[in-house]
Design a protein around this motif. Structure first.
Motif, PDB file in Angstrom:
ATOM      1  N   GLN A  27     -17.825  17.480 -45.132  1.00 34.40           N
ATOM      2  CA  GLN A  27     -18.911  16.519 -44.986  1.00 34.40           C
ATOM      3  C   GLN A  27     -19.117  15.738 -46.280  1.00 34.40           C
ATOM      4  N   SER A  28     -19.817  14.610 -46.170  1.00 37.50           N
ATOM      5  CA  SER A  28     -19.960  13.704 -47.310  1.00 37.50           C
ATOM      6  C   SER A  28     -21.213  14.012 -48.122  1.00 37.50           C
ATOM      7  N   GLU A  29     -21.212  13.498 -49.340  1.00 32.81           N
ATOM      8  CA  GLU A  29     -22.377  13.650 -50.216  1.00 32.81           C
ATOM      9  C   GLU A  29     -23.595  12.937 -49.619  1.00 32.81           C
ATOM     10  N   GLU A  30     -23.337  11.853 -48.891  1.00 32.70           N
ATOM     11  CA  GLU A  30     -24.420  11.125 -48.238  1.00 32.70           C
ATOM     12  C   GLU A  30     -25.148  12.016 -47.218  1.00 32.70           C
ATOM     13  N   GLN A  31     -24.389  12.825 -46.483  1.00 27.12           N
ATOM     14  CA  GLN A  31     -25.002  13.738 -45.519  1.00 27.12           C
ATOM     15  C   GLN A  31     -25.857  14.789 -46.219  1.00 27.12           C
ATOM     16  N   LEU A  32     -25.389  15.233 -47.382  1.00 25.83           N
ATOM     17  CA  LEU A  32     -26.189  16.175 -48.169  1.00 25.83           C
ATOM     18  C   LEU A  32     -27.466  15.504 -48.650  1.00 25.83           C
ATOM     19  N   ASN A  33     -27.344  14.263 -49.133  1.00 27.39           N
ATOM     20  CA  ASN A  33     -28.515  13.540 -49.631  1.00 27.39           C
ATOM     21  C   ASN A  33     -29.547  13.307 -48.525  1.00 27.39           C
ATOM     22  N   GLN A  34     -29.081  13.030 -47.314  1.00 24.12           N
ATOM     23  CA  GLN A  34     -29.990  12.838 -46.188  1.00 24.12           C
ATOM     24  C   GLN A  34     -30.764  14.127 -45.892  1.00 24.12           C
ATOM     25  N   GLN A  35     -30.057  15.229 -45.957  1.00 29.16           N
ATOM     26  CA  GLN A  35     -30.691  16.517 -45.720  1.00 29.16           C
ATOM     27  C   GLN A  35     -31.725  16.828 -46.799  1.00 29.16           C
ATOM     28  N   VAL A  36     -31.357  16.560 -48.053  1.00 26.08           N
ATOM     29  CA  VAL A  36     -32.276  16.781 -49.173  1.00 26.08           C
ATOM     30  C   VAL A  36     -33.516  15.902 -49.026  1.00 26.08           C
ATOM     31  N   PHE A  37     -33.324  14.639 -48.637  1.00 26.41           N
ATOM     32  CA  PHE A  37     -34.451  13.720 -48.463  1.00 26.41           C
ATOM     33  C   PHE A  37     -35.431  14.232 -47.420  1.00 26.41           C
ATOM     34  N   LYS A  38     -34.908  14.747 -46.298  1.00 24.03           N
ATOM     35  CA  LYS A  38     -35.772  15.298 -45.248  1.00 24.03           C
ATOM     36  C   LYS A  38     -36.604  16.461 -45.772  1.00 24.03           C
ATOM     37  N   LEU A  39     -35.957  17.330 -46.536  1.00 25.06           N
ATOM     38  CA  LEU A  39     -36.658  18.491 -47.081  1.00 25.06           C
ATOM     39  C   LEU A  39     -37.737  18.058 -48.068  1.00 25.06           C
ATOM     40  N   GLN A  40     -37.381  17.152 -48.964  1.00 32.08           N
ATOM     41  CA  GLN A  40     -38.336  16.689 -49.970  1.00 32.08           C
ATOM     42  C   GLN A  40     -39.519  15.980 -49.329  1.00 32.08           C
ATOM     43  N   THR A  41     -39.243  15.119 -48.357  1.00 31.74           N
ATOM     44  CA  THR A  41     -40.314  14.386 -47.678  1.00 31.74           C
ATOM     45  C   THR A  41     -41.250  15.333 -46.954  1.00 31.74           C
ATOM     46  N   TYR A  42     -40.689  16.288 -46.243  1.00 31.46           N
ATOM     47  CA  TYR A  42     -41.483  17.270 -45.493  1.00 31.46           C
ATOM     48  C   TYR A  42     -42.412  18.049 -46.427  1.00 31.46           C
ATOM     49  N   CYS A  43     -41.870  18.467 -47.565  1.00 34.46           N
ATOM     50  CA  CYS A  43     -42.670  19.253 -48.513  1.00 34.46           C
ATOM     51  C   CYS A  43     -43.732  18.398 -49.203  1.00 34.46           C
ATOM     52  N   GLN A  44     -43.364  17.181 -49.579  1.00 35.98           N
ATOM     53  CA  GLN A  44     -44.320  16.291 -50.242  1.00 35.98           C
ATOM     54  C   GLN A  44     -45.500  15.969 -49.339  1.00 35.98           C
ATOM     55  N   GLU A  45     -45.239  15.780 -48.055  1.00 37.28           N
ATOM     56  CA  GLU A  45     -46.318  15.474 -47.110  1.00 37.28           C
ATOM     57  C   GLU A  45     -47.326  16.618 -47.002  1.00 37.28           C
ATOM     58  N   ARG A  46     -46.887  17.823 -47.338  1.00 30.25           N
ATOM     59  CA  ARG A  46     -47.765  18.992 -47.252  1.00 30.25           C
ATOM     60  C   ARG A  46     -48.259  19.462 -48.612  1.00 30.25           C
ATOM     61  N   GLY A  47     -47.919  18.695 -49.652  1.00 31.30           N
ATOM     62  CA  GLY A  47     -48.401  19.003 -50.992  1.00 31.30           C
ATOM     63  C   GLY A  47     -47.732  20.202 -51.624  1.00 31.30           C
ATOM     64  N   TRP A  48     -46.508  20.511 -51.180  1.00 28.21           N
ATOM     65  CA  TRP A  48     -45.785  21.659 -51.737  1.00 28.21           C
ATOM     66  C   TRP A  48     -44.893  21.216 -52.884  1.00 28.21           C
ATOM     67  N   ASN A  49     -44.986  21.913 -54.009  1.00 24.94           N
ATOM     68  CA  ASN A  49     -44.092  21.668 -55.133  1.00 24.94           C
ATOM     69  C   ASN A  49     -42.749  22.306 -54.805  1.00 24.94           C
ATOM     70  N   CYS A  50     -41.765  21.480 -54.500  1.00 33.55           N
ATOM     71  CA  CYS A  50     -40.516  21.979 -53.918  1.00 33.55           C
ATOM     72  C   CYS A  50     -39.328  21.771 -54.850  1.00 33.55           C
ATOM     73  N   GLU A  51     -38.508  22.799 -54.949  1.00 34.44           N
ATOM     74  CA  GLU A  51     -37.218  22.704 -55.638  1.00 34.44           C
ATOM     75  C   GLU A  51     -36.127  22.785 -54.570  1.00 34.44           C
ATOM     76  N   ILE A  52     -35.077  21.975 -54.704  1.00 33.32           N
ATOM     77  CA  ILE A  52     -33.999  21.965 -53.730  1.00 33.32           C
ATOM     78  C   ILE A  52     -32.783  22.703 -54.291  1.00 33.32           C
ATOM     79  N   ILE A  53     -32.259  23.629 -53.486  1.00 26.77           N
ATOM     80  CA  ILE A  53     -30.991  24.284 -53.806  1.00 26.77           C
ATOM     81  C   ILE A  53     -29.920  23.674 -52.914  1.00 26.77           C
ATOM     82  N   ASN A  54     -28.870  23.129 -53.532  1.00 27.75           N
ATOM     83  CA  ASN A  54     -27.779  22.502 -52.795  1.00 27.75           C
ATOM     84  C   ASN A  54     -26.577  23.434 -52.724  1.00 27.75           C
ATOM     85  N   ASP A  55     -25.923  23.458 -51.576  1.00 31.84           N
ATOM     86  CA  ASP A  55     -24.690  24.228 -51.416  1.00 31.84           C
ATOM     87  C   ASP A  55     -23.675  23.405 -50.649  1.00 31.84           C
ATOM     88  N   CYS A  56     -22.410  23.593 -50.995  1.00 30.51           N
ATOM     89  CA  CYS A  56     -21.319  22.987 -50.232  1.00 30.51           C
ATOM     90  C   CYS A  56     -20.345  24.097 -49.896  1.00 30.51           C
TER      91      CYS A  56
END
Length: 203
Positions: A67-96
């Motif tokens: 899979q592409s880096e763009e697909q990873l970035n899309q996934q990260v964006f969803k996670l960050q947006t979801y957490c920000q909307e709920r006021g959670w201080n979120c760190e992202i762990i990436n794996d390939c």
């Protein structure tokens, strides 16, 4: 009396790399003593009670190697947006890596954070982003250590089917090379049949 730990042992307790431990020591976030030979040693009780810890919320994102880096970035964006909307201080762990690979660095770090009480909440875009096989074991660890698991369920179903096909191919490869071997003609024939099934799923 407190026991003293090496930098490697301290890194395992904190769930970070030895490089991060050295940086925290230099910045005064944690303290150490030096042996006559100049090596760092850390008090175990100070590390366990240390306020410097991982983010209370971890978002875990994983893609397969094809899979592409763009697909990873899309996934990260969803996670960050979801957490920000709920006021959670979120760190992202990436794996390939494959969904049947239990040795990926991000997954190992995540498990260490869970087992060392460094995590309050785990956020996934979909259950299978963690592991295709074995995710329930990690969820059981979360339950034991009081970690909340949040699954957004926003993963693209087409991408998910592709991942399952890739993971099935990995399982067949392991089956072929590690379990039965390829010398036995019956097993070789069985592996070829499984590979044909996998190809038909991906077509």
């Amino acid at each position: 009396m407190s026991s003293f730990l090496t930098i490697k042992q301290a890194a395992e307790i904190l769930g970070v790399s030895t490089k991060t431990v050295r940086r925290w020591d230099q910045n005064g976030k944690i303290s150490s003593i030096r042996t006559p030979g100049g090596h760092r040693r850390f008090k175990s009780n100070e590390l366990l009670n240390n306020t410097t810890k991982a983010s209370a919320t971890i978002g875990y994102a994983r893609i397969n190697p094809n899979q592409s880096e763009e697909q990873l970035n899309q996934q990260v964006f969803k996670l960050q947006t979801y957490c920000q909307e709920r006021g959670w201080n979120c760190e992202i762990i990436n794996d390939c890596g494959s969904g049947v690979d239990y040795s990926s660095k991000g997954l190992i770090r995540l498990i260490k954070l869970i087992c060392h009480h460094k995590l309050e909440r785990l956020v996934l875009s979909h259950k299978d982003r963690l592991l295709t096989l074995g995710a329930d074991l990690v969820f059981t660890l979360c339950e034991i250590f009081g970690v909340e698991v949040v699954i957004i369920n926003s993963t693209d179903e087409v991408a998910l089917e592709d991942d399952l096909t890739n993971d099935l191919q990995d399982i067949i490869q392991l089956f072929n090379t590690r379990v039965y071997g390829s010398r036995n003609s019956h097993n070789t024939h069985l592996v070829k049949q499984l590979q044909q099934i996998t190809k038909s799923l991906s077509s």
